[in-house]
Scaffold this motif. Structure first.
Motif, short mmCIF file in Angstrom:
data_model
loop_
_atom_site.label_atom_id
_atom_site.label_comp_id
_atom_site.label_asym_id
_atom_site.label_seq_id
_atom_site.Cartn_x
_atom_site.Cartn_y
_atom_site.Cartn_z
N UNK A 1 71.20 32.85 160.60
CA UNK A 1 71.69 34.19 160.85
C UNK A 1 71.35 34.59 162.27
N UNK A 2 72.28 35.33 162.94
CA UNK A 2 72.00 35.74 164.31
C UNK A 2 71.25 37.08 164.33
N UNK A 3 71.00 37.60 165.53
CA UNK A 3 70.17 38.80 165.66
C UNK A 3 70.87 40.05 165.13
N UNK A 4 72.19 39.99 164.89
CA UNK A 4 72.92 41.13 164.38
C UNK A 4 73.10 41.09 162.86
N UNK A 5 72.45 40.13 162.20
CA UNK A 5 72.55 40.03 160.75
C UNK A 5 73.80 39.35 160.27
N UNK A 6 74.47 38.61 161.16
CA UNK A 6 75.68 37.88 160.79
C UNK A 6 75.36 36.41 160.58
N UNK A 7 75.91 35.82 159.52
CA UNK A 7 75.72 34.39 159.29
C UNK A 7 76.52 33.61 160.32
N UNK A 8 75.88 32.67 160.99
CA UNK A 8 76.56 31.88 162.01
C UNK A 8 76.80 30.44 161.54
N UNK A 9 76.36 30.12 160.32
CA UNK A 9 76.63 28.82 159.71
C UNK A 9 76.86 29.02 158.22
N UNK A 10 77.51 28.06 157.55
CA UNK A 10 77.55 28.09 156.08
C UNK A 10 76.16 27.76 155.52
N UNK A 11 76.00 27.88 154.20
CA UNK A 11 74.72 27.57 153.54
C UNK A 11 74.65 26.07 153.24
N UNK A 12 74.58 25.28 154.29
CA UNK A 12 74.60 23.81 154.13
C UNK A 12 73.35 23.17 154.74
N UNK A 13 72.26 23.95 154.79
CA UNK A 13 71.01 23.44 155.36
C UNK A 13 69.93 23.40 154.29
N UNK A 14 68.88 22.56 154.55
CA UNK A 14 67.74 22.53 153.65
C UNK A 14 66.65 23.44 154.20
N UNK A 15 65.51 23.47 153.53
CA UNK A 15 64.43 24.39 153.91
C UNK A 15 63.82 24.05 155.27
N UNK A 16 64.06 22.83 155.76
CA UNK A 16 63.56 22.44 157.08
C UNK A 16 64.58 22.72 158.19
N UNK A 17 65.73 23.28 157.81
CA UNK A 17 66.75 23.57 158.81
C UNK A 17 67.62 22.38 159.15
N UNK A 18 67.56 21.33 158.32
CA UNK A 18 68.38 20.14 158.55
C UNK A 18 69.66 20.22 157.71
N UNK A 19 70.77 19.76 158.29
CA UNK A 19 72.04 19.78 157.56
C UNK A 19 71.98 18.86 156.35
N UNK A 20 72.60 19.31 155.26
CA UNK A 20 72.72 18.48 154.07
C UNK A 20 74.16 17.97 153.97
N UNK A 21 74.41 17.09 153.02
CA UNK A 21 75.77 16.58 152.82
C UNK A 21 76.45 17.28 151.64
N UNK A 22 75.92 18.45 151.25
CA UNK A 22 76.50 19.19 150.14
C UNK A 22 77.84 19.82 150.54
N UNK A 23 78.68 20.02 149.55
CA UNK A 23 80.00 20.61 149.76
C UNK A 23 79.84 22.11 150.02
N UNK A 24 80.24 22.55 151.22
CA UNK A 24 80.09 23.95 151.58
C UNK A 24 80.88 24.88 150.69
N UNK A 25 82.06 24.46 150.23
CA UNK A 25 82.88 25.30 149.35
C UNK A 25 82.20 25.48 147.98
#
Length: 542
Positions: free
Chosen positions: A118-142
């Motif tokens: 999320x950016x400083x304005x409270x807007x999501x700048x990525x889909x929810x496709x990361x793990x708790x360490x901030x690394x991208x996962x291979x999960x289906x974003x949809x």
């Protein structure tokens, strides 16, 4: 780390004196943060410290701030629920969880165990496709988006149903698949289970019952004990349709090992009202409930088991019931039975033979026939079966650390810590400054300002530890004998070490000499052959 090292566990049941230095450091840091917060309160309406930043409130909204009071964001956070290591933020009507402060122009936020930035304005700048360490996962974003959207929907509809409004349930059951329900978090699955329970009883004609039952079934996979208890309470208060629902109670008892369900099944079988009367099965379920260690169910099951003993005597194999009838408290802990009457305790094995005689002592740890007993006033000692002391004298603190088979002992006096073998012989002198149990990970030792996280017992004079996110070894004098340059390190049964750097594996000896360079995709030690197996399946004798 290997399975051998990763199953490293701590059997100490509670803390004694060893956290004093740690707590003092923590108190000092907390005092500093509170002073900063007090200064910031002169400028803002309210202030809360969170990790390395602060939340400040002004004109009814919260924002992230640094320790100088500089606002870092423009999120307009409507509400915060700040706990020890996490904070729940309400932004634009949605709840997000954060575990770290705002940095580098973004913050990692969690919704239903899926992560996005999320950016400083409270807007999501990525889909929810990361793990708790901030690394991208291979999960289906949809699919993740569908899980999150329907999770919000379930929570909202659960609130409506609590107010008696069932209008939205029909469409929910139609839209959400059992497969999707099985991928939701425990909190949402819990709400869905309770929602379906209420719907079954109050509005069955408005929904597709078959689909609702499939949805109910799907939600069982991710549900938690909270959800199990909520469903069981609802069943208990509203009666059971034994043809359709008893199987869920049995599943919770057998597959999910839920102590509440076990007590219920024990009641059903001892009373014979819902299940055919079966006293021996009732006894078995009460025993399982006691073994859970959860105090409410333990006490209830103990009373029920003692009652069966008084009613049926020795007609059934119910020795534990006799103990329940004769003692104030009975606990099943692994393969031992702890009896408590007032300040007195006694320990039996699973065959009801005495392991420790009656006495006024507390039990701080247990492993493989050895116990740490005593109290904080007189100190602690390591004893074996019969109460025979293993170590000379008493200590301010003793705990056992083990690798699943062998174990060693950490003990302290005068706030200095040392490590002993299981016969009480010192492996190290009292050289360590502090020891921290591994309640949320591996235990650690502190020496001369360095913190070493433990990943093996001492073997052949060395111990595998981690420092500053790199692995190495220390010897019995606390000296670093294997440099902290490896990404992973495993001590094998033959005294050699498998090391990893840059995702490649090699082998070194306990003096750090390279035996195989780090160029292999994988290396495993074959205990049966006593040799190392490389990616090529070639066996090498070192």
């Amino acid at each position: 780390m290997s399975i051998y090292n990763r199953f490293f566990m701590l059997l100490g049941l509670f803390l004694a004196f060893n956290l004093n230095a740690f707590c003092q450091d923590d108190d000092v840091e907390e005092d500093v943060n509170e002073k900063i917060a007090e200064q910031l309160r002169q400028k803002y309406d309210d202030v809360e410290h969170f990790n390395d930043v602060f939340f400040v409130k002004q004109n009814g909204v919260w924002e992230f701030s640094d320790d100088k009071g500089n606002i870092l964001t423009n999120m307009r956070i409507e509400n915060i629920d700040n706990s020890y290591y996490m904070a729940e933020l309400m932004i634009k009507g949605k709840k997000y969880t954060v575990y770290d402060g705002f940095a580098d122009g973004k913050v990692l936020v969690d919704r239903y165990s899926h992560y996005a930035y999320m950016d400083k304005n409270g807007n999501l700048i990525t889909p929810f496709i990361y793990d708790s360490e901030g690394e991208k996962t291979d999960e289906d974003g949809n699919e993740i988006a569908a899980i999150i959207n329907n999770s919000d929907r379930i929570i909202e509809i659960a609130g409506e149903v609590n107010q008696g409004n069932y209008k939205s349930v029909k469409q929910l059951v139609k839209d959400v698949s059992p497969e999707l329900a099985g991928k939701m978090t425990g909190e949402v699955a819990d709400s869905l289970l309770v929602l379906m329970c209420k719907t079954f009883n109050n509005s069955p004609k408005s929904i597709d019952i078959k689909k609702a039952e499939e949805l109910f079934e799907g939600a069982f996979e991710p549900c938690t004990l909270i959800g199990c208890d909520a469903v069981l309470d609802y069943y208990e208060n509203n009666g059971l349709d034994k043809d359709q629902r008893l199987m869920y109670i049995q599943r919770l008892a057998d597959e999910y090992k839920n102590p509440h369900a076990r007590v219920l099944l024990g009641n059903f079988m001892s009373e014979g009202k819902i299940c055919p009367k079966d006293i021996q099965q009732a006894i078995d379920y009460y025993k399982l409930a006691i073994s859970s260690g959860e105090s409410d169910y333990l006490q209830t099951a103990q009373e029920k088991l003692g009652g069966l003993w008084k009613q049926y005597g020795s007609q059934y194999d119910n020795k534990l019931g006799k103990l329940c009838a004769e003692n104030e408290k009975v606990e099943l802990n692994d393969d031992i039975i702890i009896l408590t009457n007032g300040a007195q305790k006694q320990v039996l094995d699973s065959l009801y033979q005495e392991m420790l005689p009656k006495g006024n002592y507390d039990i701080q740890g247990y492993h493989d026939g050895y116990f740490v007993i005593g109290d904080e006033l007189s100190g602690w000692q390591l004893v074996k079966k019969g109460g025979i002391p293993v170590m000379n004298g008493r200590y301010e603190y003793i705990t056992m650390i083990n690798d699943g088979e062998d174990f060693q002992v950490v003990a302290s006096n005068d706030e200095r810590y040392g490590i002993f073998d299981n016969e009480g012989n010192p492996i190290t002198q009292m050289i360590f400054d502090d020891y921290t149990p591994g309640f949320w990970g591996n235990p650690s030792l502190e020496l001369d300002g360095d913190t070493y996280t433990i990943y093996s017992l001492f073997k052949d004079g060395i111990m595998v530890v981690e420092k500053d996110e790199k692995y190495g070894c220390i010897n019995t004098k606390g000296k670093e004998v294997i440099p902290f340059i490896y990404d992973d390190l495993t001590l094998t049964p033959n005294g050699k070490l498998i090391v990893q750097t840059d995702e490649k594996y090699g082998v070194i000896d306990k003096d750090g000499k390279e035996l195989l360079p780090c160029k292999y995709d994988s290396i495993e030690f074959d205990e049966e052959e006593g040799k190392f197996r490389l990616t090529t399946t070639e066996l090498i004798d070192l």
